[in-house]
Each structure stands twice: as C-alpha cells, then as structure tokens.
Scaffold this motif. Structure first.
Motif, PDB file in Angstrom:
ATOM      1  N   ASN A  47       0.822  -1.206   0.000  1.00  0.00           N
ATOM      2  CA  ASN A  47       0.000   0.000   0.000  1.00  0.00           C
ATOM      3  C   ASN A  47       0.861   1.262   0.000  1.00  0.00           C
ATOM      4  OD1 ASN A  47      -2.654   1.242   0.094  1.00  0.00           O
ATOM      5  ND2 ASN A  47      -2.090   1.915   2.157  1.00  0.00           N
ATOM      6  N   ALA A  48       1.961   1.240   0.762  1.00  0.00           N
ATOM      7  CA  ALA A  48       2.849   2.397   0.784  1.00  0.00           C
ATOM      8  C   ALA A  48       3.450   2.650  -0.594  1.00  0.00           C
ATOM      9  CB  ALA A  48       3.949   2.184   1.822  1.00  0.00           C
ATOM     10  N   ARG A  49       3.869   1.594  -1.274  1.00  0.00           N
ATOM     11  CA  ARG A  49       4.447   1.745  -2.605  1.00  0.00           C
ATOM     12  C   ARG A  49       3.403   2.253  -3.598  1.00  0.00           C
ATOM     13  NH1 ARG A  49       9.228  -0.622  -3.983  1.00  0.00           N
ATOM     14  NH2 ARG A  49       8.450  -1.270  -6.029  1.00  0.00           N
ATOM     15  N   VAL A  50       2.180   1.738  -3.495  1.00  0.00           N
ATOM     16  CA  VAL A  50       1.110   2.190  -4.392  1.00  0.00           C
ATOM     17  C   VAL A  50       0.824   3.673  -4.167  1.00  0.00           C
ATOM     18  CG1 VAL A  50      -1.349   1.963  -4.929  1.00  0.00           C
ATOM     19  CG2 VAL A  50       0.068  -0.092  -4.664  1.00  0.00           C
TER      20      VAL A  50
ATOM     21  N   LEU B  28       2.765   9.981  -9.894  1.00  0.00           N
ATOM     22  CA  LEU B  28       2.063  10.134 -11.173  1.00  0.00           C
ATOM     23  C   LEU B  28       1.257  11.430 -11.196  1.00  0.00           C
ATOM     24  CD1 LEU B  28       0.864   6.443 -11.738  1.00  0.00           C
ATOM     25  CD2 LEU B  28       2.635   7.667 -13.017  1.00  0.00           C
ATOM     26  N   ARG B  29       0.650  11.769 -10.072  1.00  0.00           N
ATOM     27  CA  ARG B  29      -0.093  13.040 -10.014  1.00  0.00           C
ATOM     28  C   ARG B  29       0.838  14.218 -10.268  1.00  0.00           C
ATOM     29  NH1 ARG B  29      -4.405  11.767  -5.439  1.00  0.00           N
ATOM     30  NH2 ARG B  29      -6.188  11.405  -6.805  1.00  0.00           N
ATOM     31  N   ALA B  30       2.042  14.136  -9.732  1.00  0.00           N
ATOM     32  CA  ALA B  30       3.020  15.204  -9.955  1.00  0.00           C
ATOM     33  C   ALA B  30       3.412  15.313 -11.424  1.00  0.00           C
ATOM     34  CB  ALA B  30       4.257  14.957  -9.101  1.00  0.00           C
TER      35      ALA B  30
ATOM     36  N   ALA C  15      12.956   4.988  -9.122  1.00  0.00           N
ATOM     37  CA  ALA C  15      13.324   6.405  -8.979  1.00  0.00           C
ATOM     38  C   ALA C  15      12.082   7.281  -8.923  1.00  0.00           C
ATOM     39  CB  ALA C  15      14.230   6.828 -10.134  1.00  0.00           C
ATOM     40  N   LEU C  16      11.095   6.965  -9.753  1.00  0.00           N
ATOM     41  CA  LEU C  16       9.846   7.723  -9.724  1.00  0.00           C
ATOM     42  C   LEU C  16       9.141   7.532  -8.396  1.00  0.00           C
ATOM     43  CD1 LEU C  16       7.725   9.446 -11.263  1.00  0.00           C
ATOM     44  CD2 LEU C  16       6.700   7.283 -12.012  1.00  0.00           C
ATOM     45  N   LEU C  17       9.113   6.288  -7.902  1.00  0.00           N
ATOM     46  CA  LEU C  17       8.467   5.983  -6.631  1.00  0.00           C
ATOM     47  C   LEU C  17       9.069   6.810  -5.500  1.00  0.00           C
ATOM     48  CD1 LEU C  17       6.316   3.740  -6.868  1.00  0.00           C
ATOM     49  CD2 LEU C  17       7.793   2.279  -5.488  1.00  0.00           C
ATOM     50  N   ALA C  18      10.370   7.010  -5.541  1.00  0.00           N
ATOM     51  CA  ALA C  18      11.065   7.725  -4.472  1.00  0.00           C
ATOM     52  C   ALA C  18      10.650   9.187  -4.388  1.00  0.00           C
ATOM     53  CB  ALA C  18      12.573   7.614  -4.677  1.00  0.00           C
ATOM     54  N   THR C  19      10.064   9.716  -5.439  1.00  0.00           N
ATOM     55  CA  THR C  19       9.635  11.123  -5.430  1.00  0.00           C
ATOM     56  C   THR C  19       8.250  11.307  -4.830  1.00  0.00           C
ATOM     57  OG1 THR C  19       8.582  11.053  -7.633  1.00  0.00           O
ATOM     58  CG2 THR C  19      10.961  11.475  -7.564  1.00  0.00           C
TER      59      THR C  19
END
Length: 509
Positions: free
Chosen positions: A37-40, A47-49, A141-145
């Motif tokens: 859930n945290a990763r999602v 993605l919103r960003a 990398a995207l997830l980390a943002t």
C-alpha cells in the motif's frame, strides 16, 4: 451515494493486516500489505506530480511482477485507466494498439527495450515512458519522489478503469471498456465461486495482462491473502511450491496442468496443503482431468467465461467433480451451471431460446459484463443486443440442467451441409493414450466445402499413426466427423493464456 472504490481494497487490507504477506516471490522474498500500500500511494503521488489523473490511460507491457500489480492499483486509486498489453505482440501490433488507446504513460519491461525503441516518438500521446526493472529502474526512482499519504477516492462505479484488447487478430482490434462496476463484480464473484478462505495462499498462472490474472490478484488483495507471483508460468517452480505445501489453491489452464503432470517427480509428493485446483480458458478432456484428480487428490473446479468482456459465466463445482467420481462421469464433459448472479440462456440468431439439447449461442446477463467496445458502436450492439452478452461460444443444456460446450461459432466446420463441432472430436482424440494434445480445424475442400484436419502432439515416448487415430475416432464418432487428415507436431501454438491458437493452425499446411 458514496461507494467503496476498487482501489481502496489495498488500503483496507493494509489497515487490517499490515504485516501479512501480500506477494510471495520465487526467490523466497515477500512484500507485506503495508509495504504494498505504501508503494502504491507513492506511485499515485508521483504520477499526479507528472500531471496524470482520472481518465488518463496507463499502458503496461511487461511480464508479471509486483510492480505490474502496483501500477494497476495506483491506476485504480487515481481513477485512471490501465491498458494491459500482451507481451507476445510484435512491434506493428503494439503500434496499432497504442494508436487506439493513446496512453499518456507507457510502463515496460527492459527485456523489450529494443522492440519498443522509438515508441514515444511514434506516439505523441506518451508523456511518460517508464522502465519498470533493470539495474537502476526508472520505476523505483519515480516511486522515491512520491509520498505515502492516502489519496482521496475519485473513482465511481460508472467510470471506465480498464481498457483491454481482445485476443482476436482480424480487422480492427476491439478495445473492451471495463468499468469499476464490472471489475468489482468479478472480484466479488471470484471470492464466492473460487471458495476463498482466510488461510489461503494462491497462485494464478494466467498472465497479469489478462483479466483472469489481474482479477485473481485483486481478489487476494481484497480478501487479504498472499499470492505467489512468477514472471511467467514455470511448471518446475509451480510443482516445487505445491510439493513444499506452500500453496492451498492454484489456477492453471489445461495445457499447464498437462505440462506439470509430465514432470518426472509429479507422483512423488502428497500435496497435503493443496485443497483446490481450478482451471479454465479452454476445455479439458475427461482423460486429462481424471489423471490430474488422481495425482493431486484435491478438489477441482472448472471456471468458464468470457473474462475480458463478461467475466465468469458458468462453474462446474467441486461437488460436481466429486459426483462425477461417484457414478456420474458425464459431468466431467460439462462446464457446469450458471455462476452466482449470472442469467444464462442458449439462443438462436434472433435471441430466441432453443430447446434443451439443441446447440445454440451462449448468452448471459450480469454485473460482470463490459460497457462495450471503444468507438465501435456496431460491434457493441451486436455483442450486447437485447441486453444479453454473446461472445460466439456455442453450447447446449442437457436434460440434467448442466451446460455443455460445443465450441466457438467461428470454429464450427461445415462438411457437405453437416455441422461439426471441433470440441467433440478433440475430446475423443484426448482419450487416446498416446495423445497429449489435439486441436481440430476445418480446411477447404472442393467437394465437401470443408473437411476435418486434426493437429496432434504425442506424449513423450508414445507413438501413433494417422490410421490408428482415425480408427480410434471411427469407433466413437459418426463417419463424417472422423478427421480426413492428421498432422503430427512437437507443439501446438498457444497464446500467453495457454489457449491453442486455431487461427494460426488454419494457416499451417
């Protein structure tokens, strides 16, 4: 009225069972529901960003992985539309489908980097071209943002959340509009019909790009039970997990069951924890089914449906399978009775119900039916005419009330005015001890219009001649149904779901 969204399923399960495993991996690793859930949520935020939100389309071209499921769950929370693409497609086919879907994001497995070279340049709709794996995955990398804050609920039941292309290859590809209402209904249906239990550990060998695969993963997420995730079906790994008593239920298509049964040590284990093996996607011969039942000694369930467009339609239950062993063997040739919440009829071309025992087209109504096909109103009207969904599957109702499959409408062979249903011949051939698989097609003939050709693979070490198989068929079938030609091959062409590709066989000589 405020309703629960499908994307909230991971949120609720993570709160109820934060430390319980969500996904198991073949290397022994796992993720918990809280981790998933945290990763999602991080992906939703990231993605919103990027400006991606409700109604935007996210295409995925990849083997199965936890990242694939995370993308789908993130799309559900965003109210976006996920577009699963078959990883066996050629570049020209990919371009055709991407042009139809116009996704704003395209997530891919790096093994397909060369195949997908230049894709964003060819399709201006793609704003985010994201490698899901590799040495330094762009996905991570995207997830980390992103942040782990729970996003607001934005998807409603009437919103389209999935755009899936049918497996057909003739004409313009049909893109199926899958609403949240449809997907929620399929998940709920599976919990009921697939006999979910709190202590389950499941593996569904259907690929995630197929609705059967993703909905079974979503089913386990919603119910709070772990799923084994393999990149692709592997008979050795599957048997190892079964033999180690790490799985309670598995979904396999008949070709996969046959492959597992061919492993040399399959009879060396007792499979004490396995309680259910359920199958679908294509018919299974009674002979193969009996071999599987004798080997695994668990309950069996046959799930029949038109998943991409109409979900589950009929079920042959474990009780039916047990009844077959107790003196009703005819049930093993059936695909069961209508599934929970499904209205089913056998109809003619005018949607009139045909008499018991007469072959007609299977028509169903349920909450699992699609909204239609993207920008194809005539195809939508044909499939949903009168409120009844029809996929072209032929069948008949027996006097016992059970449904028997007669094949696909387009597969029917007309020889000298006689209608021949390939499934009947395939079932007879499968009873021969030397035959591993058989597929029957019609080929053009100047005199008869069409004649029957059978493509056959033999079991390891077995031998059989065309004359022997013809004699076997002649003892069980009318003369006009006996194949005029036999072709022996090492393997039959199948798609990623394990279905035999008859359209390819029709092109073989």
């Amino acid at each position: 009225m405020t309703r629960i969204s499908l994307g909230e399923s991971i949120t609720m399960t993570a709160r109820n069972k934060p430390d319980a495993p969500s996904f198991l991996f073949p290397d022994g690793g796992q993720h918990t529901f809280a981790q998933t859930n945290a990763r999602v949520n991080r992906l939703v935020s990231a993605l919103r960003a990027q400006g991606i939100g409700r109604g935007d389309r996210l295409a995925v071209f990849s083997l199965d992985s936890h990242r694939y499921v995370e993308i789908v769950l993130a799309a559900l929370k965003l109210g976006a539309v996920y577009v699963p693409l078959n990883y066996r497609l050629r570049r020209g086919e990919i371009d055709t489908l991407v042009a139809r879907a116009a996704p704003v994001a395209f997530c891919y497995d790096v093994r397909y980097t060369d195949l997908l070279a230049g894709l964003p340049d060819a399709h201006p709709s793609i704003k985010l071209f994201l490698a899901m794996n590799g040495d330094e995955p762009e996905y991570e990398a995207l997830l980390a943002t992103g942040t782990e804050a729970e996003p607001p609920v934005v998807a409603s039941d009437e919103h389209v959340i999935g755009l899936a292309f049918t497996s057909g290859t003739t004409g313009l590809p049909k893109a199926v509009l899958q609403s949240q209402r449809m997907m929620k209904a399929i998940v709920t249906e599976q919990v009921v019909e697939y006999r979910m239990r709190p202590d389950d550990v499941r593996y569904a060998a259907a690929p995630t790009f197929h609705i059967t695969g993703i909905c079974q993963l979503l089913m386990c997420v919603a119910y709070g039970t772990p799923s084994l995730i393999l990149p692709q079906f592997d008979p050795r790994t599957t048997l190892d997990f079964l033999a180690a008593d790490r799985l309670t239920a598995v979904f396999l298509v008949p070709t996969m069951i046959s492959t597992v049964l061919a492993l040399p040590d399959v009879h060396d284990h007792t499979y004490d924890r396995l309680r259910l093996m359920y199958y679908g996607a294509s018919a299974m011969s009674p002979n193969l089914l009996r071999r599987a039942m004798d080997t695994f000694r668990c309950d069996f369930l046959n799930a029949f449906g038109a998943g991409t467009e109409a979900g589950l339609q009929a079920v042959l239950t474990p009780e039916d399978h047990r009844a077959a062993l107790d003196g009703r063997p005819e049930l093993l040739g059936s695909i069961g009775k209508p599934a929970f919440g499904v209205a089913l009829r056998i109809v003619d071309e005018d949607l009139n119900e045909v008499p018991t025992g007469e072959v007609g087209e299977i028509a169903t109504r349920s909450d699992m039916v699609m909204d239609g096909y993207l920008e194809m109103p005539e195809e939508t009207e044909r499939a949903l005419r009168g409120g009844w969904f029809r996929a072209g599957d032929l069948g008949y109702l027996g006097e016992n009330g059970y449904l028997y499959l007669a094949g696909r409408k387009k597969d029917m062979i007309v020889r000298g005015g006689e209608n021949i249903f390939p499934i009947e011949i395939e079932s007879v051939l499968a009873e021969h001890p030397a035959v591993a698989q058989a597929a029957v097609v019609g080929v053009a003939d100047e005199h008869w219009s069409e004649v029957v050709r059978a493509w056959v693979t033999l079991r390891d070490g077995a031998t059989a001649t065309a004359e022997e198989l013809a004699g076997h068929c002649a003892q069980r079938l009318a003369k006009f149904k006996v194949p005029a030609e036999f072709r022996f091959v090492d393997a039959l062409p199948t798609n990623a779901s394990g279905k035999i590709l008859k359209r390819e066989l029709r092109t073989w000589n």
